[in-house]
Design a protein around this motif. Structure first.
Motif, PDB file in Angstrom:
ATOM      1  N   LEU A 221     -49.347  23.373 109.428  1.00 48.28           N
ATOM      2  CA  LEU A 221     -48.441  22.426 108.781  1.00 48.28           C
ATOM      3  C   LEU A 221     -47.766  21.530 109.816  1.00 48.28           C
ATOM      4  O   LEU A 221     -47.514  21.943 110.944  1.00 48.28           O
ATOM      5  N   THR A 222     -47.493  20.313 109.414  1.00 51.62           N
ATOM      6  CA  THR A 222     -46.733  19.380 110.251  1.00 51.62           C
ATOM      7  C   THR A 222     -45.552  18.866 109.435  1.00 51.62           C
ATOM      8  O   THR A 222     -45.465  19.089 108.225  1.00 51.62           O
ATOM      9  N   LYS A 223     -44.666  18.176 110.093  1.00 50.79           N
ATOM     10  CA  LYS A 223     -43.503  17.637 109.386  1.00 50.79           C
ATOM     11  C   LYS A 223     -43.889  16.534 108.409  1.00 50.79           C
ATOM     12  O   LYS A 223     -43.074  16.117 107.574  1.00 50.79           O
ATOM     13  N   GLU A 224     -45.137  16.069 108.485  1.00 49.80           N
ATOM     14  CA  GLU A 224     -45.612  15.023 107.589  1.00 49.80           C
ATOM     15  C   GLU A 224     -46.496  15.589 106.466  1.00 49.80           C
ATOM     16  O   GLU A 224     -46.979  14.842 105.619  1.00 49.80           O
ATOM     17  N   THR A 225     -46.715  16.908 106.452  1.00 54.69           N
ATOM     18  CA  THR A 225     -47.574  17.515 105.436  1.00 54.69           C
ATOM     19  C   THR A 225     -47.027  17.246 104.037  1.00 54.69           C
ATOM     20  O   THR A 225     -45.829  17.378 103.792  1.00 54.69           O
ATOM     21  N   LYS A 226     -47.932  16.834 103.133  1.00 49.36           N
ATOM     22  CA  LYS A 226     -47.555  16.619 101.744  1.00 49.36           C
ATOM     23  C   LYS A 226     -48.555  17.352 100.852  1.00 49.36           C
ATOM     24  O   LYS A 226     -49.750  17.379 101.137  1.00 49.36           O
ATOM     25  N   PHE A 227     -48.046  17.932  99.780  1.00 56.85           N
ATOM     26  CA  PHE A 227     -48.894  18.648  98.835  1.00 56.85           C
ATOM     27  C   PHE A 227     -48.990  17.847  97.542  1.00 56.85           C
ATOM     28  O   PHE A 227     -48.034  17.178  97.146  1.00 56.85           O
ATOM     29  N   PRO A 228     -50.141  17.899  96.871  1.00 55.71           N
ATOM     30  CA  PRO A 228     -50.331  17.122  95.642  1.00 55.71           C
ATOM     31  C   PRO A 228     -49.362  17.534  94.542  1.00 55.71           C
ATOM     32  O   PRO A 228     -48.899  18.673  94.496  1.00 55.71           O
ATOM     33  N   GLU A 229     -49.080  16.601  93.659  1.00 51.88           N
ATOM     34  CA  GLU A 229     -48.238  16.905  92.501  1.00 51.88           C
ATOM     35  C   GLU A 229     -48.910  17.994  91.669  1.00 51.88           C
ATOM     36  O   GLU A 229     -50.126  17.969  91.457  1.00 51.88           O
ATOM     37  N   THR A 235     -43.064  21.958  95.597  1.00 53.12           N
ATOM     38  CA  THR A 235     -41.679  22.234  95.219  1.00 53.12           C
ATOM     39  C   THR A 235     -41.012  23.214  96.179  1.00 53.12           C
ATOM     40  O   THR A 235     -39.783  23.320  96.186  1.00 53.12           O
ATOM     41  N   TYR A 236     -41.818  23.912  96.963  1.00 47.32           N
ATOM     42  CA  TYR A 236     -41.275  24.880  97.923  1.00 47.32           C
ATOM     43  C   TYR A 236     -41.011  24.218  99.273  1.00 47.32           C
ATOM     44  O   TYR A 236     -39.950  24.400  99.878  1.00 47.32           O
ATOM     45  N   PHE A 237     -41.987  23.442  99.739  1.00 44.78           N
ATOM     46  CA  PHE A 237     -41.811  22.796 101.043  1.00 44.78           C
ATOM     47  C   PHE A 237     -41.121  21.447 100.881  1.00 44.78           C
ATOM     48  O   PHE A 237     -41.661  20.392 101.216  1.00 44.78           O
ATOM     49  N   VAL A 238     -39.888  21.519 100.370  1.00 45.49           N
ATOM     50  CA  VAL A 238     -39.036  20.328 100.351  1.00 45.49           C
ATOM     51  C   VAL A 238     -38.719  19.994 101.806  1.00 45.49           C
ATOM     52  O   VAL A 238     -38.874  20.844 102.698  1.00 45.49           O
ATOM     53  N   PRO A 239     -38.318  18.753 102.100  1.00 41.82           N
ATOM     54  CA  PRO A 239     -38.100  18.373 103.501  1.00 41.82           C
ATOM     55  C   PRO A 239     -37.253  19.367 104.298  1.00 41.82           C
ATOM     56  O   PRO A 239     -37.576  19.698 105.446  1.00 41.82           O
ATOM     57  N   GLU A 240     -36.182  19.834 103.689  1.00 38.88           N
ATOM     58  CA  GLU A 240     -35.305  20.785 104.384  1.00 38.88           C
ATOM     59  C   GLU A 240     -36.068  22.013 104.857  1.00 38.88           C
ATOM     60  O   GLU A 240     -35.880  22.485 105.995  1.00 38.88           O
ATOM     61  N   ASN A 241     -36.961  22.518 104.010  1.00 43.48           N
ATOM     62  CA  ASN A 241     -37.717  23.720 104.338  1.00 43.48           C
ATOM     63  C   ASN A 241     -38.897  23.410 105.240  1.00 43.48           C
ATOM     64  O   ASN A 241     -39.169  24.138 106.201  1.00 43.48           O
ATOM     65  N   LEU A 242     -39.616  22.330 104.937  1.00 41.64           N
ATOM     66  CA  LEU A 242     -40.804  21.995 105.719  1.00 41.64           C
ATOM     67  C   LEU A 242     -40.465  21.760 107.184  1.00 41.64           C
ATOM     68  O   LEU A 242     -41.111  22.316 108.087  1.00 41.64           O
ATOM     69  N   ILE A 243     -39.465  20.953 107.439  1.00 41.68           N
ATOM     70  CA  ILE A 243     -39.115  20.615 108.820  1.00 41.68           C
ATOM     71  C   ILE A 243     -38.708  21.865 109.597  1.00 41.68           C
ATOM     72  O   ILE A 243     -39.183  22.116 110.713  1.00 41.68           O
ATOM     73  N   SER A 244     -37.855  22.674 109.011  1.00 37.96           N
ATOM     74  CA  SER A 244     -37.400  23.889 109.686  1.00 37.96           C
ATOM     75  C   SER A 244     -38.556  24.865 109.894  1.00 37.96           C
ATOM     76  O   SER A 244     -38.675  25.495 110.956  1.00 37.96           O
ATOM     77  N   SER A 245     -39.431  24.972 108.900  1.00 43.85           N
ATOM     78  CA  SER A 245     -40.569  25.900 109.004  1.00 43.85           C
ATOM     79  C   SER A 245     -41.510  25.490 110.130  1.00 43.85           C
ATOM     80  O   SER A 245     -41.963  26.329 110.917  1.00 43.85           O
ATOM     81  N   VAL A 246     -41.821  24.216 110.194  1.00 38.47           N
ATOM     82  CA  VAL A 246     -42.712  23.724 111.251  1.00 38.47           C
ATOM     83  C   VAL A 246     -42.094  23.947 112.626  1.00 38.47           C
ATOM     84  O   VAL A 246     -42.776  24.347 113.580  1.00 38.47           O
ATOM     85  N   GLU A 247     -40.793  23.720 112.740  1.00 40.21           N
ATOM     86  CA  GLU A 247     -40.138  23.919 114.031  1.00 40.21           C
ATOM     87  C   GLU A 247     -40.192  25.380 114.460  1.00 40.21           C
ATOM     88  O   GLU A 247     -40.408  25.689 115.639  1.00 40.21           O
ATOM     89  N   PRO A 318     -31.711  33.211  99.697  1.00 42.55           N
ATOM     90  CA  PRO A 318     -32.278  32.432  98.591  1.00 42.55           C
ATOM     91  C   PRO A 318     -31.545  31.110  98.388  1.00 42.55           C
ATOM     92  O   PRO A 318     -30.336  31.015  98.548  1.00 42.55           O
ATOM     93  N   THR A 319     -32.301  30.087  98.053  1.00 40.01           N
ATOM     94  CA  THR A 319     -31.751  28.746  97.785  1.00 40.01           C
ATOM     95  C   THR A 319     -32.355  28.247  96.476  1.00 40.01           C
ATOM     96  O   THR A 319     -33.156  28.922  95.833  1.00 40.01           O
ATOM     97  N   SER A 320     -32.004  27.034  96.116  1.00 42.38           N
ATOM     98  CA  SER A 320     -32.525  26.437  94.887  1.00 42.38           C
ATOM     99  C   SER A 320     -34.034  26.233  94.955  1.00 42.38           C
ATOM    100  O   SER A 320     -34.700  26.194  93.918  1.00 42.38           O
ATOM    101  N   TRP A 321     -34.598  26.103  96.166  1.00 44.90           N
ATOM    102  CA  TRP A 321     -36.027  25.837  96.290  1.00 44.90           C
ATOM    103  C   TRP A 321     -36.826  27.066  96.733  1.00 44.90           C
ATOM    104  O   TRP A 321     -38.060  26.996  96.787  1.00 44.90           O
TER     105      TRP A 321
END
Length: 323
Positions: A221-229, A235-247, A318-321
């Motif tokens: 995964l990268t900070k630019e990864t996007k998943f199809p609708e 819905t899980y890798f919202v920006p807040e989660n994706l960026i932190s996860s990749v780091e 746990p969070t909303s996402w």
């Protein structure tokens, strides 16, 4: 393939099982490759398959049912899950048992799963969410006893809410639970604190789910990864989660052994813990099945590497996402 005993059931199950969530609710599936992956897993000695009614409203269960028919001469262990009656994942602390698992709902969905799977008995039925405040409610206990007495299930388990590994400990102590499914991986090491010792004390089998942290621990995964609708991961890798996860994953890359991939290291980390009976990576593609199952060779990670990995523990709430 190496095998481990699943708690007090005495089952000898493959230490790498097959997680079947990805067969429903994720995009990019190819039916032909999926079936090839499943067939390969059986040939390689995988005998533990984890699904749920909630994976495509029974679609994943029906796929497993077809696999069972094709391999009727082999003992393949089936684990599935009852969805909460309110169909909300995860549960919340204020939810009442009757909102999620009244007795008639437990029995109804077990019957539906039996039909989808084409079997007379489910090896391991599980509650797909849980609140430990429900531990001493007789309603669910009597339903479990009834299903066991009727031969419709052999064992009962709980799939613990994300990032709440202690939210089942009192329930384990009731003696009605035979298996616990919990998120456990390089980042999520906190089941070691309280949950695993209680499971060991009560001889309850442990299934480690999400070994790759929903894909983060593949290192792809990268900070630019996007998943199809329509893909759950969108819905899980919202920006807040994706960026932190990749780091967090990027910090791991320098310590991955030169003869090992990050996914292999992630699986071997889990298998190095003897409190775990099996881990259930998703294996929708044949090459994933081959690489994942190859990690079951009896070789764990070195003490030095395990010590380094302790410092990559990532305690989350746990969070909303987080779902």
């Amino acid at each position: 393939m190496q095998y481990r005993t699943f708690g007090r059931t005495g089952w000898k199950i493959s230490e790498i099982g097959y997680g079947m969530w990805g067969l429903a609710g994720w995009t990019g599936n190819d039916d032909k490759e999926t079936f090839s992956s499943l067939d390969y897993a059986v040939e390689a000695g995988c005998n533990f398959f984890d699904t749920a009614w909630g994976y495509g409203e029974g679609a994943s269960e029906r796929i497993l049912g077809d696999l069972l028919k094709k391999n009727s001469s082999k003992k393949l262990y089936v684990a599935t899950k009852i969805p909460p009656k309110n169909f909300k994942w995860p549960s919340k602390s204020h939810f009442k048992l009757e909102e999620c698992f009244p007795a008639e709902h437990i029995i109804k969905y077990t019957e539906m799963s039996l039909k989808n799977l084409g079997v007379e008995r489910i090896d391991l039925q599980q509650f797909h969410v849980w609140e430990d405040s429900w531990a001493h409610h007789e309603e669910w206990q009597k339903a479990v006893e009834q299903l066991k007495a009727q031969g419709k299930i052999e064992a009962m388990g709980i799939s613990v809410n994300r990032w709440e590994p202690a939210n089942c400990i009192n329930t384990i102590k009731t003696g009605f639970i035979d298996g616990i499914q919990v998120i456990y991986n390089i980042f999520d090491q906190n089941p070691e604190d309280e949950l695993f010792p209680v499971c060991k004390e009560h001889n309850v089998g442990v299934i480690a789910r999400v070994p790759f942290d929903e894909g983060t621990l593949t290192g792809l995964l990268t900070k630019e990864t996007k998943f199809p609708e329509g893909d759950w991961r969108a819905t899980y890798f919202v920006p807040e989660n994706l960026i932190s996860s990749v780091e967090h994953a990027d910090k791991l890359k320098p310590i991955v052994p030169s003869d090992m991939s990050m996914p292999e290291m992630a699986l071997r980390f889990i298998l190095s813990n003897k409190d775990v009976a099996t881990t259930i990576p998703g294996m929708r593609k044949l090459h994933h099945a081959k690489s994942n199952l190859a990690a079951s060779d009896g070789k764990g990670l070195s003490k030095e590497l395990l010590e380094k990995l302790k410092h990559h523990r990532w305690d989350r709430v746990p969070t909303s996402w987080s779902q």
